[in-house]
Design a protein around this motif. Sequence first.
Motif, PDB file in Angstrom:
ATOM      1  N   ARG A   1       0.856  -1.189   0.000  1.00 53.58           N
ATOM      2  CA  ARG A   1       0.000   0.000   0.000  1.00 53.58           C
ATOM      3  C   ARG A   1       0.887   1.233   0.000  1.00 53.58           C
ATOM      4  O   ARG A   1       1.955   1.251   0.612  1.00 53.58           O
ATOM      5  CB  ARG A   1      -0.921  -0.005   1.210  1.00 53.58           C
ATOM      6  CG  ARG A   1      -2.036  -1.022   1.035  1.00 53.58           C
ATOM      7  CD  ARG A   1      -3.210  -0.712   1.898  1.00 53.58           C
ATOM      8  NE  ARG A   1      -4.315  -1.607   1.599  1.00 53.58           N
ATOM      9  CZ  ARG A   1      -5.168  -2.043   2.494  1.00 53.58           C
ATOM     10  NH1 ARG A   1      -5.047  -1.652   3.754  1.00 53.58           N
ATOM     11  NH2 ARG A   1      -6.151  -2.832   2.139  1.00 53.58           N
ATOM     12  N   THR A   2       0.412   2.269  -0.680  1.00 55.35           N
ATOM     13  CA  THR A   2       1.201   3.496  -0.797  1.00 55.35           C
ATOM     14  C   THR A   2       1.071   4.380   0.427  1.00 55.35           C
ATOM     15  O   THR A   2       1.862   5.296   0.609  1.00 55.35           O
ATOM     16  CB  THR A   2       0.784   4.288  -2.042  1.00 55.35           C
ATOM     17  OG1 THR A   2      -0.599   4.627  -1.941  1.00 55.35           O
ATOM     18  CG2 THR A   2       1.035   3.490  -3.314  1.00 55.35           C
TER      19      THR A   2
ATOM     20  N   ARG B   1      -4.793   4.780   2.546  1.00 54.78           N
ATOM     21  CA  ARG B   1      -5.363   4.464   1.237  1.00 54.78           C
ATOM     22  C   ARG B   1      -5.157   2.996   0.906  1.00 54.78           C
ATOM     23  O   ARG B   1      -4.215   2.380   1.385  1.00 54.78           O
ATOM     24  CB  ARG B   1      -4.687   5.320   0.160  1.00 54.78           C
ATOM     25  CG  ARG B   1      -4.855   6.807   0.427  1.00 54.78           C
ATOM     26  CD  ARG B   1      -4.156   7.639  -0.583  1.00 54.78           C
ATOM     27  NE  ARG B   1      -4.873   7.509  -1.857  1.00 54.78           N
ATOM     28  CZ  ARG B   1      -4.434   8.010  -2.984  1.00 54.78           C
ATOM     29  NH1 ARG B   1      -3.302   8.670  -3.015  1.00 54.78           N
ATOM     30  NH2 ARG B   1      -5.117   7.875  -4.088  1.00 54.78           N
TER      31      ARG B   1
ATOM     32  N   GLU C   1      -4.616   2.032  -2.228  1.00 52.24           N
ATOM     33  CA  GLU C   1      -3.804   1.987  -3.448  1.00 52.24           C
ATOM     34  C   GLU C   1      -2.509   1.223  -3.167  1.00 52.24           C
ATOM     35  O   GLU C   1      -1.924   1.356  -2.094  1.00 52.24           O
ATOM     36  CB  GLU C   1      -3.497   3.415  -3.884  1.00 52.24           C
ATOM     37  CG  GLU C   1      -2.681   3.514  -5.128  1.00 52.24           C
ATOM     38  CD  GLU C   1      -2.475   4.964  -5.517  1.00 52.24           C
ATOM     39  OE1 GLU C   1      -1.311   5.377  -5.640  1.00 52.24           O
ATOM     40  OE2 GLU C   1      -3.481   5.680  -5.693  1.00 52.24           O
ATOM     41  N   ARG C   2      -2.062   0.435  -4.155  1.00 50.37           N
ATOM     42  CA  ARG C   2      -0.849  -0.366  -3.989  1.00 50.37           C
ATOM     43  C   ARG C   2       0.090  -0.201  -5.174  1.00 50.37           C
ATOM     44  O   ARG C   2      -0.355   0.028  -6.284  1.00 50.37           O
ATOM     45  CB  ARG C   2      -1.189  -1.865  -3.938  1.00 50.37           C
ATOM     46  CG  ARG C   2      -1.974  -2.299  -2.773  1.00 50.37           C
ATOM     47  CD  ARG C   2      -2.247  -3.807  -2.848  1.00 50.37           C
ATOM     48  NE  ARG C   2      -3.123  -4.190  -1.773  1.00 50.37           N
ATOM     49  CZ  ARG C   2      -2.708  -4.501  -0.554  1.00 50.37           C
ATOM     50  NH1 ARG C   2      -1.430  -4.498  -0.275  1.00 50.37           N
ATOM     51  NH2 ARG C   2      -3.581  -4.823   0.381  1.00 50.37           N
TER      52      ARG C   2
ATOM     53  N   ARG D   1       0.612   0.171 -10.627  1.00 50.40           N
ATOM     54  CA  ARG D   1      -0.092   0.730  -9.463  1.00 50.40           C
ATOM     55  C   ARG D   1      -1.547   0.271  -9.566  1.00 50.40           C
ATOM     56  O   ARG D   1      -2.163   0.363 -10.622  1.00 50.40           O
ATOM     57  CB  ARG D   1      -0.012   2.250  -9.500  1.00 50.40           C
ATOM     58  CG  ARG D   1      -0.758   2.948  -8.389  1.00 50.40           C
ATOM     59  CD  ARG D   1      -0.482   4.446  -8.410  1.00 50.40           C
ATOM     60  NE  ARG D   1      -0.704   5.073  -9.702  1.00 50.40           N
ATOM     61  CZ  ARG D   1      -1.817   5.744 -10.039  1.00 50.40           C
ATOM     62  NH1 ARG D   1      -2.795   5.880  -9.174  1.00 50.40           N
ATOM     63  NH2 ARG D   1      -1.931   6.295 -11.224  1.00 50.40           N
TER      64      ARG D   1
ATOM     65  N   ARG E   1      -5.331   0.829  -8.065  1.00 54.92           N
ATOM     66  CA  ARG E   1      -6.066   1.888  -7.372  1.00 54.92           C
ATOM     67  C   ARG E   1      -7.557   1.547  -7.278  1.00 54.92           C
ATOM     68  O   ARG E   1      -8.292   1.674  -8.248  1.00 54.92           O
ATOM     69  CB  ARG E   1      -5.888   3.186  -8.147  1.00 54.92           C
ATOM     70  CG  ARG E   1      -6.495   4.379  -7.512  1.00 54.92           C
ATOM     71  CD  ARG E   1      -6.106   5.618  -8.303  1.00 54.92           C
ATOM     72  NE  ARG E   1      -6.952   6.714  -7.876  1.00 54.92           N
ATOM     73  CZ  ARG E   1      -7.718   7.423  -8.671  1.00 54.92           C
ATOM     74  NH1 ARG E   1      -7.736   7.191  -9.967  1.00 54.92           N
ATOM     75  NH2 ARG E   1      -8.458   8.388  -8.200  1.00 54.92           N
TER      76      ARG E   1
END
Length: 151
Positions: A87-88, A92, A94-95, A107, A109
Motif C-alpha cells: 500500500r502506498t 489508502r 492503493e498499492r 499501481r 487503485r
Amino acid sequence: MEERAPAPWCWEGNELFDAHRELIATVRSDVIFFRAERLLVESEPGPIQFRARATIGDGRVFTLAQNGFTVGTLHADCAGREYVLRRTSLWRKERHIHDARGRVMARVRPLISGRVELHAGPGYESLPPIDAVFLSWGCVLVDSPVRRPRV
C-alpha cells in the motif's frame, strides 16, 4: 514479449477492460478467463488472513498472501516470478506492485465506485499480462470496497 493491451486497465465488477474498453478478462464461478487461459482461483478473504491461489490447466500456480498482521503488504508468486504489493499509504488502499528487484511494475487503485484500476509503472512492459490479471484480481478481492458477487 507478447502484445499488451494499453493501460490503464479497469476491473468493473467481474470484468477487466483496457483503456479502449476492450474486454481483457472475466471472472465466473471463481475462474479467471484470460485469453486461452483458465485460472481456477481459491481465496480466503478472512478477517485474520488473506490468501489467494490460482491454478492453470498446465499446472502452473499463482499465489498471493499476507505474511504479517495486516494486508498492507502482500507477497505473490506467479509461476516462479515473485512480487510484493505494498500500500502506498496507511490511509489508502492503493498499492504498488514491485518485482523481486524492487522495481515498480504497476499501481493498483481501488475506487469508491467499486472499480479497480491498474496503471502502468516504470517496469510495466516487463510484467507478464497473466501476472497483471491475477495480481489485480487479488487486489479486487482484498481491497475493493464493493463486495464481489459470485456468478
